[in-house]
Write an enzyme that holds these catalytic residues in place. Structure first.
Site, PDB file in Angstrom:
ATOM      1  N   LYS A 260      18.545  22.219  74.344  1.00 16.25           N
ATOM      2  CA  LYS A 260      19.603  21.912  73.094  1.00 16.25           C
ATOM      3  C   LYS A 260      19.192  20.599  72.371  1.00 16.25           C
ATOM      4  CE  LYS A 260      23.334  23.732  75.771  1.00 16.25           C
ATOM      5  NZ  LYS A 260      23.772  24.883  74.357  1.00 16.25           N
ATOM      6  N   ASP A 272      29.745  25.855  81.601  1.00 18.39           N
ATOM      7  CA  ASP A 272      29.362  27.093  80.889  1.00 18.39           C
ATOM      8  C   ASP A 272      29.265  28.101  81.924  1.00 18.39           C
ATOM      9  OD1 ASP A 272      28.436  28.256  78.588  1.00 18.39           O
ATOM     10  OD2 ASP A 272      26.146  27.977  78.931  1.00 18.39           O
ATOM     11  N   ASP A 331      18.510  29.497  74.106  1.00 16.54           N
ATOM     12  CA  ASP A 331      19.647  28.942  74.314  1.00 16.54           C
ATOM     13  C   ASP A 331      20.806  29.773  73.820  1.00 16.54           C
ATOM     14  OD1 ASP A 331      21.579  26.952  74.749  1.00 16.54           O
ATOM     15  OD2 ASP A 331      21.313  25.694  72.907  1.00 16.54           O
ATOM     16  N   ARG A 335      24.981  35.660  76.024  1.00 18.51           N
ATOM     17  CA  ARG A 335      24.704  36.990  75.738  1.00 18.51           C
ATOM     18  C   ARG A 335      23.770  37.896  76.495  1.00 18.51           C
ATOM     19  NH1 ARG A 335      23.650  35.477  69.562  1.00 18.51           N
ATOM     20  NH2 ARG A 335      24.766  33.682  70.281  1.00 18.51           N
TER      21      ARG A 335
HETATM   22  N1  BES Z   1      26.969  27.504  76.159  1.00 18.29           N
HETATM   23  C1  BES Z   1      26.367  27.380  74.692  1.00 18.29           C
HETATM   24  C2  BES Z   1      27.826  27.458  73.736  1.00 18.29           C
HETATM   25  C3  BES Z   1      28.621  26.262  74.021  1.00 18.29           C
HETATM   26  C4  BES Z   1      28.664  25.319  73.092  1.00 18.29           C
HETATM   27  C5  BES Z   1      29.713  26.107  75.061  1.00 18.29           C
HETATM   28  C6  BES Z   1      29.597  24.246  73.045  1.00 18.29           C
HETATM   29  C7  BES Z   1      30.470  25.122  75.084  1.00 18.29           C
HETATM   30  C8  BES Z   1      30.554  24.071  74.231  1.00 18.29           C
HETATM   31  C9  BES Z   1      25.717  28.700  74.445  1.00 18.29           C
HETATM   32  O1  BES Z   1      24.750  29.187  75.212  1.00 18.29           O
HETATM   33  C10 BES Z   1      24.923  28.187  73.364  1.00 18.29           C
HETATM   34  O2  BES Z   1      23.880  27.420  73.626  1.00 18.29           O
HETATM   35  N2  BES Z   1      25.027  28.953  72.038  1.00 18.29           N
HETATM   36  C11 BES Z   1      24.273  28.809  71.217  1.00 18.29           C
HETATM   37  C12 BES Z   1      23.705  29.940  70.532  1.00 18.29           C
HETATM   38  C13 BES Z   1      22.831  29.775  69.296  1.00 18.29           C
HETATM   39  C14 BES Z   1      21.385  29.154  69.884  1.00 18.29           C
HETATM   40  C15 BES Z   1      22.717  31.133  68.604  1.00 18.29           C
HETATM   41  C16 BES Z   1      25.132  28.008  70.070  1.00 18.29           C
HETATM   42  O3  BES Z   1      26.176  27.889  69.854  1.00 18.29           O
HETATM   43  O4  BES Z   1      24.278  26.791  69.541  1.00 18.29           O
HETATM   44 ZN    ZN Z   2      25.448  28.942  77.440  1.00 21.61          ZN
HETATM   45 MN    MN Z   3      22.978  28.322  75.512  1.00 22.14          MN
END
Ligand code: BES
Ligand code: ZN
Ligand code: MN
Length: 480
Positions: A260, A272, A331, A335
């Site tokens: 992240k 999560d 990340d 999905r």
């Molecule tokens: N778990 C995260 C999404 C998330 C963000 C949940 C903030 C709760 C609060 C998810 O797995 C993630 O990291 N999504 C990425 C996707 C991207 C890499 C296409 C995102 O949203 O940045």
């Molecule tokens: Zn996630």
């Molecule tokens: Mn993620």
């Protein structure tokens, strides 16, 4: 928390009174002589509150204004304020008085609000504090109201609120405690307690099923994945085809090798698995209230870490259904694990599949922490019905499209799909990715915003909110 319905007010009990103007006289007539003279329309105007301490008991009076402007959410929020005040007074027992206007719309929503709010408001997670500071004292809030069927609705709502708090507990558990195995075990224990069936697939079974999405995300972890299957099938179920609920059970999301990038963005990622928690909470609510529906729950679970064997950008993963996926960001793991669960759901010939996932930061940017983004391939009746459940429970939904153009962003040079889209419409491209693995009516709920709050928001509280439990319960009970 106990919230019994009462047919007569008790003496010598701390009392919170909610007054809407149309019921001023009738409500005041219920109260002791000593309190009455001060309850003028002006004194209890909209949003005013008063406090009386009589020799018998404390009276907290809250003005709700005119019936025309009254909403159930206003009642919940005002009741939340009263519960806070009663806890501050160190009351252990209290009673609530609310006479609804005669022609109030959706009276059942108000009765539910009365039943659920004391439990939701009093929630605390003090498990890891040796000496919690000023813990809540209230253990019972009796409810006096003129709403129709109040007794049954309040009892039901207490159970649903309790189930919401179970989901909150799961979300609030730290990631060193709530591993994927522990999440599955909690589901099993709750199944034993409330009477729904739970089957847990362990790593060897997941391997033999070739759930490539779940297994690839798990590769950086020291802990094995789990895949939990919940089933609530009462003999009097009214649906022949089941409803399937799928919940993202990502117990901690570091981002994996695509760690992240934003400072602080990892600090709430124990949330999560909030989709999985919502599914478990919904099963508790359905079973506790004996709802006559056949429902199946699927919870793929693992953490996502940059371990030495972690899955890697440019990996091509063969998913459970045989689809190949080019990983371009580890990340985007939610999905990957959900896709396998959605493919697995096909064997049930479901009437409808609903998934809940903290899936995209883009959903938080788009709709904030108070709202869930919904995407749907189900018919308009079902889609509008869940949106209506969102209004009834105030777990509100706003719809995003799944138009075919968005699918182009997922085209890969090497595989059937890539796991990220471009810069824009990130919540929709995540939805389009999931859609590929469905062949049934499907509703996708991106709960990334409302699942976990950094600052307290009324009865939703702080940290895990249990979002989705009341929504799913209302929808399944009333519409399927
Ligand atoms: N778990 C995260 C999404 C998330 C963000 C949940 C903030 C709760 C609060 C998810 O797995 C993630 O990291 N999504 C990425 C996707 C991207 C890499 C296409 C995102 O949203 O940045
Ligand atoms: Zn996630
Ligand atoms: Mn993620």
């Amino acid at each position: 928390m106990k919230t019994p319905y009462i047919a007569a007010l008790q003496d010598q009990v701390a009392t919170a009174v909610f007054l809407c103007e149309e019921q001023l006289e009738a409500t005041v007539a219920l109260l002791p002589e000593a309190v009455r003279p001060s309850l003028t329309p002006e004194a209890i105007a909209d949003s005013n509150s008063l406090q009386y301490i009589t020799p018998q008991a404390t009276y907290l009076i809250y003005g709700l204004g005119k019936a025309a402007e009254l909403t159930a959410e206003k009642l919940r929020k005002t009741l939340h304020g009263a519960i806070g005040a009663l806890n501050k007074l160190k009351a252990t027992q209290a009673q609530v008085v609310f006479l609804a206007p005669a022609d109030v719309a959706q009276p059942e929503v108000y009765a539910t609000a009365l039943g659920e709010t004391p439990t939701l408001s009093s929630y605390e997670f003090n498990k890891y504090k040796k000496k919690p500071k000023d813990p809540n004292t209230l253990t019972a809030v009796a409810i006096y109201t003129n709403l129709p069927q109040a007794e049954q609705l309040i009892e039901e709502a207490t159970k649903t609120a309790n189930a919401t708090c179970i989901a909150r507990d799961l979300v609030n558990e730290p990631p060193n405690v709530l591993t994927a195995v522990e999440l599955a075990n909690r589901a099993r224990e709750l199944g034993e307690e409330y009477g729904f069936r739970v089957e847990i697939f362990e790593k060897t079974k997941i391997e033999s099923l070739k759930m490539g999405g779940l297994l690839s995300v798990n590769r950086g972890s020291q802990d094995p994945p789990t895949f939990s299957i919940l089933e609530w099938k009462p003999a009097n179920a009214t649906n022949t085809q089941p409803i399937v609920l799928v919940g993202k059970g990502l117990v901690f999301d570091t981002g994996g090798l695509s760690l992240k990038p934003t400072a602080g963005s990892m600090d709430s990622m124990k949330c999560d698995m909030a989709g999985g928690a919502a599914v478990i909470g919904a099963f508790v609510a359905l079973a506790a209230n004996n709802i006559p529906r056949h429902v199946i729950g699927l919870i793929p679970s693992t953490d996502n870490r940059p371990g030495e064997n972690a899955y890697c950008p440019q990996d091509v993963i063969t998913m459970y259904d045989g689809t190949t996926v080019e990983v371009l960001n580890t990340d985007a793991e939610g999905r990957m694990i959900l896709a396998d669960a959605l493919s697995f759901a096909k064997q049930y010939n479901p009437q409808l599949v609903i998934d809940l996932a903290t899936l995209t930061g883009a959903a938080v940017v788009a709709v904030g922490t108070g709202t869930t983004a919904v995407m749907s391939t189900a018919n308009d009746t079902l889609t509008q019905a869940i949106i209506q459940s969102g209004f009834r429970t105030h777990e509100r939904l706003v719809q995003l499209p799944l138009w075919p153009e968005y699918r182009e962003q997922l085209n890969s040079d090497i595989a059937d799909l890539k796991n990220i889209g471009g810069r824009y419409a990130g919540s929709i491209t995540a939805g389009k990715f999931l859609e590929h693995f469905t062949d049934y009516p499907w509703i996708h709920l991106d709960i990334a915003g409302p699942a976990f709050l950094e600052t307290a928001d009324s009865y939703r509280g702080k940290n895990g909110t249990g979002v989705g439990v009341r929504l799913l319960y209302d929808f399944i009970r009333n519409n399927t």
